[in-house]
Design an enzyme around this catalytic site. Structure first.
Site, short mmCIF file in Angstrom:
data_model
loop_
_atom_site.label_atom_id
_atom_site.label_comp_id
_atom_site.label_asym_id
_atom_site.label_seq_id
_atom_site.Cartn_x
_atom_site.Cartn_y
_atom_site.Cartn_z
N PRO A 90 0.82 -1.22 0.00
CA PRO A 90 0.00 0.00 0.00
C PRO A 90 0.86 1.27 0.00
CG PRO A 90 -0.24 -1.20 2.08
CD PRO A 90 0.54 -2.08 1.15
N GLU A 123 2.59 -7.33 8.63
CA GLU A 123 2.87 -5.90 8.71
C GLU A 123 3.87 -5.46 7.64
OE1 GLU A 123 0.90 -4.07 10.79
OE2 GLU A 123 0.05 -6.08 11.04
N ARG A 163 -2.72 -7.69 -21.10
CA ARG A 163 -3.55 -7.12 -22.17
C ARG A 163 -2.70 -6.40 -23.21
NH1 ARG A 163 -8.67 -6.70 -21.54
NH2 ARG A 163 -8.80 -4.81 -22.79
N ASP A 173 -9.25 0.62 -25.22
CA ASP A 173 -9.57 0.55 -23.79
C ASP A 173 -9.63 1.93 -23.17
OD1 ASP A 173 -9.72 -2.16 -23.59
OD2 ASP A 173 -7.77 -2.42 -22.63
CL1 6GU Z 1 -0.39 -4.08 -3.62
N1 6GU Z 1 -0.89 -4.64 -1.09
C1 6GU Z 1 -1.52 -4.44 0.07
N2 6GU Z 1 -1.26 -5.21 1.09
N3 6GU Z 1 -2.42 -3.48 0.24
C2 6GU Z 1 -2.68 -2.70 -0.80
C3 6GU Z 1 -2.06 -2.86 -2.04
C4 6GU Z 1 -1.15 -3.86 -2.15
N4 6GU Z 1 -2.53 -1.92 -2.87
C5 6GU Z 1 -3.41 -1.24 -2.17
N5 6GU Z 1 -3.51 -1.69 -0.92
#
Ligand code: 6GU
Length: 230
Positions: A89, A116, A154, A169
């Site tokens: 994230p 974590e 794609r 697209d």
């Molecule tokens: Cl790629 N991994 C995780 N754990 N959470 C996320 C993410 C990825 N992308 C958005 N949230």
């Protein structure tokens, strides 16, 4: 195009990999996906891959040694090393231009985190590209890795069959607009009609209508996004 997926949960992938478009691409040799369990690179007797964080706090951290050794071993396979992409994230948010950039690589190593996250030294040592699929938290990077594979393949020549369909697209092309509305039979359903122009056979007018429609949709969504403060 080759993908090596490094994960603690390889069993999450076969269902996705078995879907028709990707399955066909794999069978045709256009795409290769290898699943590697990071746990196989743990050398202690319990095959541990995670441990409690130094300094305390909730959750577990994925250990640096099995992760780095897994990446190094996988890089040794094949003629050329791949680009290492860490799904997290905290990464840069995936957009179509980034998908295009990734599709330009011959080989990607997708490193999926859990718990974590990884010991920070994984980043220090491997210096991966970091990708997030949006501003929310997932339980791990596996779904993100599937999103990367799905969007990148794609753009691999021959995968779609019809090369025009990727260019049409949403978000593709120079103006990055959304796709126009599409209709098929029947012409009328529960009082909802197919726009007359699409039945006219006038290709010039149809193209013009589609362009206006796709601009309208793009503007509508931008307004929507701005209103919600995203
Ligand atoms: Cl790629 N991994 C995780 N754990 N959470 C996320 C993410 C990825 N992308 C958005 N949230």
């Amino acid at each position: 195009m080759r993908f090596d997926v490094l994960t603690l949960f390889p069993e999450m992938f076969p269902g996705y990999l078995g879907q028709s478009l990707l399955k066909l691409a794999i069978e045709r040799g256009l795409v290769e996906v290898n699943l590697i369990n990071i746990r196989d690179f743990s050398t202690d007797k319990h095959k541990s891959v995670d441990d409690r964080p130094f300094g305390g706090g909730p959750g577990m951290v994925i250990r640096v040694e099995p992760t780095v050794e897994c990446v190094e071993a996988v890089q040794q396979q094949g003629d050329k090393p791949g680009r290492v992409v860490l799904l997290t994230p905290q990464g840069r948010r995936l957009t179509q231009p980034i998908v295009e950039e990734l599709a330009g690589c011959e080989r990607l190593l997708l490193l999926c985190g859990r718990y974590e996250g990884f010991d920070e030294r994984v980043r220090d040592i491997l210096e991966p590209d970091t990708i997030s699929i949006g501003d929310y938290v997932l339980n791990g990077g596996e779904v993100g890795a599937m999103v990367v594979i799905d969007s990148v393949i794609r753009l691999v020549p021959g995968v779609l069959g019809d090369e025009e369909s990727a260019k049409q697209d949403s978000f593709s092309g120079p103006n990055r607009h959304l796709e126009f509305a599409q209709y098929t039979r029947p012409r009328e359903y529960r009082g909802h009609q197919v726009p007359e122009i699409l039945l006219s056979g006038n290709h010039q007018e149809i193209a013009a209508w589609r362009e206006v429609e796709s601009l309208r949709r793009t503007r509508e969504r931008q307004d929507d996004t701005n209103r919600k403060g995203n």
